[in-house]
Scaffold this active site. Structure first.
Site, PDB file in Angstrom:
ATOM      1  N   ASP A   1       1.586   8.884   6.779  1.00 39.18           N
ATOM      2  CA  ASP A   1       1.020   8.927   5.429  1.00 39.18           C
ATOM      3  C   ASP A   1       0.734  10.357   4.999  1.00 39.18           C
ATOM      4  O   ASP A   1       0.616  11.268   5.827  1.00 39.18           O
ATOM      5  CB  ASP A   1      -0.260   8.088   5.355  1.00 39.18           C
ATOM      6  CG  ASP A   1      -1.349   8.611   6.291  1.00 39.18           C
ATOM      7  OD1 ASP A   1      -1.079   8.707   7.502  1.00 39.18           O
ATOM      8  OD2 ASP A   1      -2.465   8.919   5.817  1.00 39.18           O
TER       9      ASP A   1
ATOM     10  N   GLU B   1      -3.929   7.812   8.330  1.00 40.05           N
ATOM     11  CA  GLU B   1      -4.731   8.834   8.996  1.00 40.05           C
ATOM     12  C   GLU B   1      -5.569   9.586   7.983  1.00 40.05           C
ATOM     13  O   GLU B   1      -6.717   9.964   8.260  1.00 40.05           O
ATOM     14  CB  GLU B   1      -3.800   9.798   9.747  1.00 40.05           C
ATOM     15  CG  GLU B   1      -4.523  10.811  10.630  1.00 40.05           C
ATOM     16  CD  GLU B   1      -4.924  12.110   9.920  1.00 40.05           C
ATOM     17  OE1 GLU B   1      -5.664  12.908  10.518  1.00 40.05           O
ATOM     18  OE2 GLU B   1      -4.499  12.316   8.759  1.00 40.05           O
TER      19      GLU B   1
END
Length: 381
Positions: A78, A140
């Site tokens: 991400d 994350e």
């Protein structure tokens, strides 16, 4: 989707990865499918691990004998949003300018993913005596929300690894420690009314002022230690980051919310730094206010000893002594908490992350690829 060729340069792979707008908190099926196909074409064992959200997945892959202790290359798929208006080009289309490659996630941290994937064909061609694992996570950037689900499944996927290299941007200099972090949202609901009759209402902003005052007191107390001189500042910290509430100056505000965070040196539980605030919040409930506490994120500190085998290995692979610590946080602390030694080492610079025109240099990708290929040689010895 057609299978990608197994031999690609880091730049080619990075261009493909950047083209997936895998913004934190959104579905990531496309990027997971592409990486999974690439890895399977190399003969890797690939497991896609769904998260509870239903539209996001972690990915775990292995080259070599999974029943022996090996090394994990860890990274997140991400990226933070790229809504800033002052990008010079499309943030989800890789742009080259000289030796720089621009795009969202180039440094943080799809550059590491690209270098690792580009190194794998050479490693897959070797008879590995110990395995190389890839653990790619989601969300994350929302406080390491995806990787705990991967870690919970790890015992069924492989023997306990010897160590984990988390490829956050570090200038390809290994880093042994970072602070832990916890963040939370606090909401107080009171009773509205006309400001001329404060006796009939419950002012949520005034109540929240007590919470903020306690947060400031707690933050000041932390400056007295405990200390770890590897960090700047060398003590744990706490701050209120946002505050919202109220509608108009002549209306008693019935709602106020803040977001707070704590960052803790190793040996200190970051969530425990909120104890005084939680006690103050409980006292407001006794006075008629409704309170709500929502944990936003939490991860532990990382602290790898100087002479740990993993630190020695990364010193050999990079040709530089590992740095003692950095200020930003990573998933490495969660790996260590799961009983796996972890260290940070990846291409790029954290100072370029989370801002327009994020970039990585071609030479940085090449150096990271070379380091991972050298790691593959160690695992085949």
């Amino acid at each position: 989707m057609s299978s990608p060729p197994v031999a690609k340069s880091p730049e080619e792979i990075l261009a493909r990865l950047i083209s997936f707008p895998s913004v934190v908190g959104t579905a990531n099926g496309d990027i997971v499918e592409w990486i999974g196909t690439y890895l399977r074409d190399l003969g890797a064992s690939v497991t896609v691990l769904p998260g509870p959200e239903g539209d996001r997945w972690n990915l775990f892959a292995t080259l070599g004998p999974a029943d022996r202790p090996g090394i994990i290359l860890s990274g997140h798929m991400d990226v933070v949003p790229a809504a800033e208006p002052n990008w010079s080009s499309d943030p989800f289309s890789l742009r080259r300018e000289g030796e720089r490659l621009y795009g969202r996630g180039t440094s943080d941290m799809k550059g590491f993913l690209a270098a690792a994937l580009a190194a794998l064909p050479a490693i897959a061609a070797r008879p590995l005596s110990r395995p190389l694992h890839l653990a790619f996570s989601y969300d994350e950037e929302a406080g390491c929300r995806g990787v705990p689900h991967l870690l919970s499944r790890l015992p069924e996927l492989c023997a306990r690894p010897e160590g984990c290299i988390v490829g956050e941007p570090s200038g390809l200099r290994a880093i042994r420690a970072h602070k832990g972090k916890a963040a939370a949202r606090i909401e107080i609901t009171g009773r509205t009314g006309h400001s001329s009759r404060p006796d009939l209402g419950l002012n949520a902003v005034h109540a929240m002022a007590e919470i903020v005052t306690e947060a400031v007191r707690s933050a000041e107390a932390l400056t007295q230690g405990p200390f770890d001189d590897n960090f700047e500042p060398p003590y744990s910290s706490l701050q209120v980051g946002t505050i919202t509430g109220g509608q108009a100056v002549n209306i008693i505000p019935d709602r106020c919310a803040i977001e707070i965070e704590a960052r803790a040196v190793a040996g200190v539980d970051p969530a425990g730094l909120f104890a005084g605030i939680e006690a103050k919040l409980a006292s407001l409930s006794e006075r008629g206010f409704t309170t709500r506490w929502e944990g936003l994120s939490a991860y532990p500190a990382l602290s790898l000893r100087e002479n740990a085998p993993l630190a020695v290995l990364l010193g050999d692979l990079t040709g530089q002594e590992p740095l003692p610590a950095v200020s930003y946080g990573t998933e490495a602390g969660l790996y260590q908490a799961a009983g796996i030694d972890a260290i940070i080492c990846g291409p790029g610079d954290i100072a370029r992350a989370h801002k327009p025109d994020e970039y990585i240099e071609i030479g940085e990708l090449a150096a990271c690829r070379k380091m991972i290929e050298a790691l593959g040689q160690r695992l085949s010895a």
